[in-house]
Design an enzyme around this catalytic site. Structure first.
Site, PDB file in Angstrom:
ATOM      1  N   GLY A   8       0.860  -1.194   0.000  1.00  0.00           N
ATOM      2  CA  GLY A   8       0.000   0.000   0.000  1.00  0.00           C
ATOM      3  C   GLY A   8       0.890   1.236   0.000  1.00  0.00           C
ATOM      4  N   GLY A  11      -0.041   4.896  -1.335  1.00  0.00           N
ATOM      5  CA  GLY A  11      -1.157   5.605  -0.724  1.00  0.00           C
ATOM      6  C   GLY A  11      -0.714   6.797   0.109  1.00  0.00           C
ATOM      7  N   GLN A  12      -1.677   7.398   0.830  1.00  0.00           N
ATOM      8  CA  GLN A  12      -1.395   8.629   1.584  1.00  0.00           C
ATOM      9  C   GLN A  12      -0.283   8.413   2.615  1.00  0.00           C
ATOM     10  OE1 GLN A  12      -4.441  10.153   4.217  1.00  0.00           O
ATOM     11  NE2 GLN A  12      -3.335  12.049   4.534  1.00  0.00           N
ATOM     12  N   ASP A  34       2.415  -2.069  -4.321  1.00  0.00           N
ATOM     13  CA  ASP A  34       1.042  -1.541  -4.394  1.00  0.00           C
ATOM     14  C   ASP A  34       0.356  -2.120  -5.616  1.00  0.00           C
ATOM     15  OD1 ASP A  34      -1.289   0.421  -4.621  1.00  0.00           O
ATOM     16  OD2 ASP A  34      -0.197   1.330  -2.954  1.00  0.00           O
ATOM     17  N   ASP A  52      -0.862  -7.466  -5.708  1.00  0.00           N
ATOM     18  CA  ASP A  52      -2.241  -7.485  -5.211  1.00  0.00           C
ATOM     19  C   ASP A  52      -2.250  -8.302  -3.926  1.00  0.00           C
ATOM     20  OD1 ASP A  52      -4.890  -7.714  -4.650  1.00  0.00           O
ATOM     21  OD2 ASP A  52      -5.487  -8.489  -6.604  1.00  0.00           O
ATOM     22  N   ILE A  53      -2.462  -7.648  -2.803  1.00  0.00           N
ATOM     23  CA  ILE A  53      -2.398  -8.305  -1.501  1.00  0.00           C
ATOM     24  C   ILE A  53      -3.466  -9.398  -1.351  1.00  0.00           C
ATOM     25  CG2 ILE A  53      -3.843  -6.536  -0.403  1.00  0.00           C
ATOM     26  CD1 ILE A  53      -0.976  -8.381   1.298  1.00  0.00           C
ATOM     27  N   TYR A 142     -15.839   0.014   8.219  1.00  0.00           N
ATOM     28  CA  TYR A 142     -14.399   0.276   8.393  1.00  0.00           C
ATOM     29  C   TYR A 142     -14.006   0.076   9.866  1.00  0.00           C
ATOM     30  CZ  TYR A 142     -10.158   3.252   8.561  1.00  0.00           C
ATOM     31  OH  TYR A 142      -8.899   3.759   8.758  1.00  0.00           O
ATOM     32  N   LYS A 146     -11.539  -2.685  11.584  1.00  0.00           N
ATOM     33  CA  LYS A 146     -10.362  -2.319  12.384  1.00  0.00           C
ATOM     34  C   LYS A 146     -10.414  -2.993  13.765  1.00  0.00           C
ATOM     35  CE  LYS A 146      -8.092   0.273   9.501  1.00  0.00           C
ATOM     36  NZ  LYS A 146      -6.845  -0.253   8.894  1.00  0.00           N
TER      37      LYS A 146
HETATM   38  P1  NAD Z   1      -4.844   5.053   0.963  1.00  0.00           P
HETATM   39  O1  NAD Z   1      -6.179   4.678   0.417  1.00  0.00           O
HETATM   40  O2  NAD Z   1      -4.290   6.391   0.656  1.00  0.00           O
HETATM   41  O3  NAD Z   1      -3.764   3.978   0.521  1.00  0.00           O
HETATM   42  C1  NAD Z   1      -4.032   2.601   0.442  1.00  0.00           C
HETATM   43  C2  NAD Z   1      -3.155   2.009  -0.645  1.00  0.00           C
HETATM   44  O4  NAD Z   1      -3.478   0.616  -0.748  1.00  0.00           O
HETATM   45  C3  NAD Z   1      -3.420   2.628  -2.036  1.00  0.00           C
HETATM   46  O5  NAD Z   1      -2.207   3.065  -2.601  1.00  0.00           O
HETATM   47  C4  NAD Z   1      -4.028   1.497  -2.835  1.00  0.00           C
HETATM   48  O6  NAD Z   1      -3.670   1.471  -4.206  1.00  0.00           O
HETATM   49  C5  NAD Z   1      -3.445   0.277  -2.116  1.00  0.00           C
HETATM   50  N1  NAD Z   1      -4.247  -0.930  -2.364  1.00  0.00           N
HETATM   51  C6  NAD Z   1      -5.603  -1.044  -2.420  1.00  0.00           C
HETATM   52  N2  NAD Z   1      -5.956  -2.311  -2.694  1.00  0.00           N
HETATM   53  C7  NAD Z   1      -4.801  -3.005  -2.814  1.00  0.00           C
HETATM   54  C8  NAD Z   1      -4.509  -4.361  -3.088  1.00  0.00           C
HETATM   55  N3  NAD Z   1      -5.489  -5.256  -3.316  1.00  0.00           N
HETATM   56  N4  NAD Z   1      -3.211  -4.757  -3.128  1.00  0.00           N
HETATM   57  C9  NAD Z   1      -2.208  -3.863  -2.934  1.00  0.00           C
HETATM   58  N5  NAD Z   1      -2.427  -2.558  -2.682  1.00  0.00           N
HETATM   59  C10 NAD Z   1      -3.709  -2.138  -2.617  1.00  0.00           C
HETATM   60  O7  NAD Z   1      -4.939   4.820   2.547  1.00  0.00           O
HETATM   61  P2  NAD Z   1      -4.107   5.562   3.689  1.00  0.00           P
HETATM   62  O8  NAD Z   1      -4.879   6.750   4.106  1.00  0.00           O
HETATM   63  O9  NAD Z   1      -2.691   5.703   3.303  1.00  0.00           O
HETATM   64  O10 NAD Z   1      -4.255   4.508   4.881  1.00  0.00           O
HETATM   65  C11 NAD Z   1      -3.283   3.505   5.113  1.00  0.00           C
HETATM   66  C12 NAD Z   1      -3.695   2.723   6.342  1.00  0.00           C
HETATM   67  O11 NAD Z   1      -3.793   3.610   7.467  1.00  0.00           O
HETATM   68  C13 NAD Z   1      -5.077   2.047   6.239  1.00  0.00           C
HETATM   69  O12 NAD Z   1      -5.037   0.826   6.950  1.00  0.00           O
HETATM   70  C14 NAD Z   1      -5.982   3.013   6.957  1.00  0.00           C
HETATM   71  O13 NAD Z   1      -7.112   2.365   7.496  1.00  0.00           O
HETATM   72  C15 NAD Z   1      -5.085   3.504   8.064  1.00  0.00           C
HETATM   73  N6  NAD Z   1      -5.518   4.806   8.588  1.00  0.00           N
HETATM   74  C16 NAD Z   1      -5.464   5.924   7.805  1.00  0.00           C
HETATM   75  C17 NAD Z   1      -5.884   7.144   8.323  1.00  0.00           C
HETATM   76  C18 NAD Z   1      -5.836   8.399   7.507  1.00  0.00           C
HETATM   77  O14 NAD Z   1      -6.275   9.447   7.983  1.00  0.00           O
HETATM   78  N7  NAD Z   1      -5.282   8.369   6.291  1.00  0.00           N
HETATM   79  C19 NAD Z   1      -6.361   7.213   9.644  1.00  0.00           C
HETATM   80  C20 NAD Z   1      -6.442   6.044  10.384  1.00  0.00           C
HETATM   81  C21 NAD Z   1      -5.995   4.843   9.867  1.00  0.00           C
HETATM   82  N1  SER Z   2      -8.977   9.164   8.507  1.00  0.00           N
HETATM   83  C1  SER Z   2      -9.675   7.922   8.579  1.00  0.00           C
HETATM   84  C2  SER Z   2     -11.050   8.060   7.985  1.00  0.00           C
HETATM   85  O1  SER Z   2     -11.573   9.144   8.031  1.00  0.00           O
HETATM   86  C3  SER Z   2      -9.799   7.471  10.012  1.00  0.00           C
HETATM   87  O2  SER Z   2      -9.388   6.164  10.072  1.00  0.00           O
HETATM   88  O3  SER Z   2     -11.565   7.078   7.514  1.00  0.00           O
END
Ligand code: NAD
Ligand code: SER
Length: 320
Positions: A8, A11-12, A34, A52-53, A142, A146
């Protein structure tokens, strides 16, 4: 050689965490993977694998081939996107974790990081300084994924001895990467609108206070947790973590200090109900006690950094 796989990574969080891990260790030691293409910011900084995970056998082949010892799993469908497709969110969020934990067990991966979220807490949990072990019935798929995922992490640690560690991230705010479908995304969109000189239409109420964190703090917390001695880790579900709690009205006021012409209006949509179910602030004293966690960004410092780093050319329109 303790090689690291970040799944992943485009991603962000994945993009920034991969860059930080590559600085901390070395580019070649940290393999980014990713489903979507390599993030532009990662190009030239280290190896990238299309992966692909959901395909456990491919994951196993890559873990074996690259002699991976640590996995960071960052794949998930976030809260707002998940409510639009609950069964797909459940499938992705759960199967990605189970595949990772199983391959870790079978291929002798010693350490796994998987993030949880403030979304584990539902409307019955305390709103202020929500404690680590507050009772909660999450209101989103979601959040359910979690909460369940935390129990799987706990299980694989006690049953198989895999050193699985986790944090309940608050909403994360970043300028290098865009958010991926969460309820807290407004706190990034608002900067892009302000910098483009556009009015921002906020999808949450003006007074909706939520726990948030600047990305630098989140990345540092992740690395600090993963580097802490195992004997210090008392929580094997996921640690509460706090940064800054603020409302849309408060962040808009802070932005206006630097961009006086900025304007905002409020049109709450389905995401308001999700936000209503979450705590306003988090008690993270256990993370502070166990591995020395301390946030370093407040609202003012974060706002200044965001505005300094998002150039008008990079800001994206958030008009719906
Ligand atoms: P994101 O959606 O920006 O990134 C997720 C990445 O996973 C993407 O690049 C996507 O292409 C990749 N992905 C999706 N399906 C896939 C697959 N089958 N195989 C391989 N890659 C795949 O999410 P994020 O915001 O970076 O969040 C990352 C983690 O942090 C998540 O578990 C999320 O729940 C957790 N989280 C994020 C936040 C937040 O504010 N961003 C807050 C709390 C928890
Ligand atoms: N930033 C995340 C959301 O809004 C919290 O896990 O889904």
């Amino acid at each position: 050689m303790n090689k690291i796989l970040v799944i992943g990574a485009s991603g962000q969080i994945g993009t920034e965490l991969t860059l930080a891990l590559r600085q901390h260790f070395s580019g070649e030691m940290v393999i980014a993977a990713d489903l979507k293409r390599e993030a532009d910011l990662l190009k030239g900084t280290g190896p990238f694998l299309p992966l692909d995970i959901m395909d456990k056998e491919i994951l196993r082949v890559q873990v074996r081939r690259h002699e991976i010892k640590t996995i960071y799993l960052l794949v998930a469908m976030l809260s707002a996107a998940g409510e639009k497709n609950p069964l797909l969110a459940w499938q992705l969020n759960m199967q990605s974790l189970i595949n990772t934990l199983e391959v870790a067990r079978e291929e002798s991966v010693t350490k796994v990081f998987w993030p949880s979220s403030i979304a584990v807490f539902g409307k019955d949990a305390p709103k202020q300084n929500c404690p680590q072990d507050a009772y909660s019935a999450p209101s989103t798929v979601y959040g359910i994924s979690k909460l369940t995922g935390e129990q799987w992490c706990h299980y694989y640690y006690y049953r198989y001895g895999i050193d699985v560690r986790s944090i309940r991230y608050p909403g994360l705010i970043s300028y290098k990467t865009l958010p991926g479908g969460g309820t807290t995304d407004y706190a990034i969109e608002i900067f892009h609108s302000a910098i483009r000189g556009e009015n921002y239409t906020c999808f949450l109420r003006a007074d909706q206070r939520l726990p948030m964190m600047y990305m630098d703090d989140a990345v540092r917390a992740t690395i600090e947790l993963m580097e802490a001695p195992a004997a210090k880790i008392s929580v094997r579900t996921a640690y509460n973590l706090a940064g800054i709690s603020f409302t849309p009205e408060e962040i808009a006021r802070e932005i206006k200090r630097l961009i006086p012409e900025f304007t905002i209006e409020y049109q709450p949509d389905f995401r308001q109900a999700i936000a209503d179910s979450w705590p306003e602030s988090i008690d993270d004293h256990i993370a502070a006690r166990d591995w020395g966690w301390k946030p370093s960004f407040n609202l003012k410092k974060m706002t200044e950094e965001m505005i300094h780093h998002i150039s008008p050319g990079l800001a994206v329109s958030t008009k719906r």
